[in-house]
Design a protein around this motif. Sequence first.
Motif, PDB file in Angstrom:
ATOM      1  N   GLU A  78       0.824  -1.207   0.000  1.00  0.00           N
ATOM      2  CA  GLU A  78       0.000   0.000   0.000  1.00  0.00           C
ATOM      3  C   GLU A  78       0.862   1.262   0.000  1.00  0.00           C
ATOM      4  N   TRP A  79       2.068   1.193   0.599  1.00  0.00           N
ATOM      5  CA  TRP A  79       2.982   2.329   0.558  1.00  0.00           C
ATOM      6  C   TRP A  79       3.417   2.606  -0.885  1.00  0.00           C
ATOM      7  N   LYS A  81       1.864   1.814  -3.551  1.00  0.00           N
ATOM      8  CA  LYS A  81       0.696   2.317  -4.276  1.00  0.00           C
ATOM      9  C   LYS A  81       0.480   3.800  -3.996  1.00  0.00           C
ATOM     10  N   THR A  82       0.683   4.215  -2.747  1.00  0.00           N
ATOM     11  CA  THR A  82       0.523   5.621  -2.367  1.00  0.00           C
ATOM     12  C   THR A  82       1.548   6.504  -3.073  1.00  0.00           C
ATOM     13  N   SER A  86       1.060   9.422  -5.938  1.00  0.00           N
ATOM     14  CA  SER A  86       1.532  10.782  -5.678  1.00  0.00           C
ATOM     15  C   SER A  86       2.361  11.340  -6.829  1.00  0.00           C
ATOM     16  N   VAL A 115       2.738  12.616  -0.239  1.00  0.00           N
ATOM     17  CA  VAL A 115       2.839  11.455   0.650  1.00  0.00           C
ATOM     18  C   VAL A 115       2.638  11.870   2.110  1.00  0.00           C
ATOM     19  N   HIS A 118      -0.940  12.423   2.742  1.00  0.00           N
ATOM     20  CA  HIS A 118      -1.650  11.141   2.803  1.00  0.00           C
ATOM     21  C   HIS A 118      -1.448  10.484   4.165  1.00  0.00           C
ATOM     22  N   TYR A 122      -4.285   9.162   7.883  1.00  0.00           N
ATOM     23  CA  TYR A 122      -4.494   7.799   8.385  1.00  0.00           C
ATOM     24  C   TYR A 122      -5.492   7.797   9.542  1.00  0.00           C
ATOM     25  N   ALA A 216      -2.041   3.056   8.181  1.00  0.00           N
ATOM     26  CA  ALA A 216      -2.649   3.003   6.856  1.00  0.00           C
ATOM     27  C   ALA A 216      -3.720   1.917   6.849  1.00  0.00           C
TER      28      ALA A 216
END
Length: 453
Positions: A78-79, A81-82, A86, A115, A118, A122, A216
């Motif tokens: 998921e990191w 993907k983030t 971005s 980032v 984002h 959380y 997250a």
Amino acid sequence: MATVHELSIKIIKELIRLQTVPASERNKNDPFPLPRMIGVGDGRSLVVSKEIDDAILEVADKLLSEDPSLSSKVMLAEWRKTVRASFGPPLAMIDLDEPIDQNATQVLEEVRSGVTKHIGQYGTRENAFGCTLFGNSAVKPFAIGPVRFEPRADWLERKCSEGSVSKTTRRRVEQTWSGKKLQKRKTSTDSIIEQDIIDAIGTCPFVCSIVTVGLAPDAARERALTTARLALAAIALLWSTPSRALEGMNLLYDRRMNRQRALTFGPGKIVLAGSSMSHMPHGPWLKDGEWETQFAQNSSFFGGVAEVLDYVIDPERGQCRPDMLNTLAQALLWFHEGCRESVTLMGIVKFTATLDALACGGKSGGIKRLISARLGLPETEPIRPNGPTMKAAVDQIYSEGRSRTIHGTNTKLGHDWSGTKSLSEQFARLCLLACIDWAAANPTSNDPKQLST
């Protein structure tokens, strides 16, 4: 190795090159069959290449390594993907005619900013899972640290009072749980929430809820699941055979009831079909008020468990004695896995790992010292009338069952190891109970080696 700035330059150069390549040729020799795209906002996308995706992947990993604290807040997938998401807006905004180094700096600054924003979103999350727990649902809501167990009706009432569930959804879900067939609703956010509740809770009489902060989404769910499983294992420790009790204590997320069938053929005979249920439909049956009594009588133990679970859900909460809590958490995790294990030898390996964790990796000698210290059983004493000595029993569990299996030297794979598994489970159970009780009674101790003294 390339720096994040150098990788950003590489991405810009590749983006410039793509402008000269026909669309049909951009994914030539790329194993991914579809065009690679990154969203840039307003429903628009930017076509990229494998080279750009690979460079972004490296940037994501480097950014993660720059802040070690993030490793406990996000899942790697998921990191990545983030970070990839971005990159979209800044790559779409830059003027490719500007100097590459300038564009690379601008894009990287925007990515870092995106980032960071984002991460700041959380916030607090509550993950809820359907749970079978006990055989009767006449149990009052209770919590073990961050893990809350509630009869589903109480949970639904609470979520409605908090405003997370509408009154209409609550009424319809209650009707579904009572066995009524509902008229189909017009598709809406409310109808989706209704169906999600019905699917996630199913026929489970209980709901297990865990609140996380600053994680997250995927990491929050994974951490919540682990903490819930450990809470169930801790509850099962109150029964003489925890694996049997835990067989019926399940999160719906992990296990759904099904019938297992096997076919047996004999010479000259017709096929014979045998079947059994995959697991018990619920945990032990308790009389009204019985669990509340047990919970109160074991308040010190569950206080210790709560501290461990707090540490698992958020390591920052256990900074006063992280070494002790880390040891207990890993021992409880191995114990849970041992109870869930269906292969007898693997169960021995995992229950022995529980003991090894509590003994701080001291092997068989350390386990013997742990048992002597916490259970008051000398090495030379028999573990039961006419039974083996504690030393002989531990050697059988550790050397014959655990070590030979792990090292691939066990020559008795076809033997019945159920007795050894039961013995390892009992040692693991009693030592876990005693160690958690000791830790609760010694709240300033941060040295897990003290468990063996």
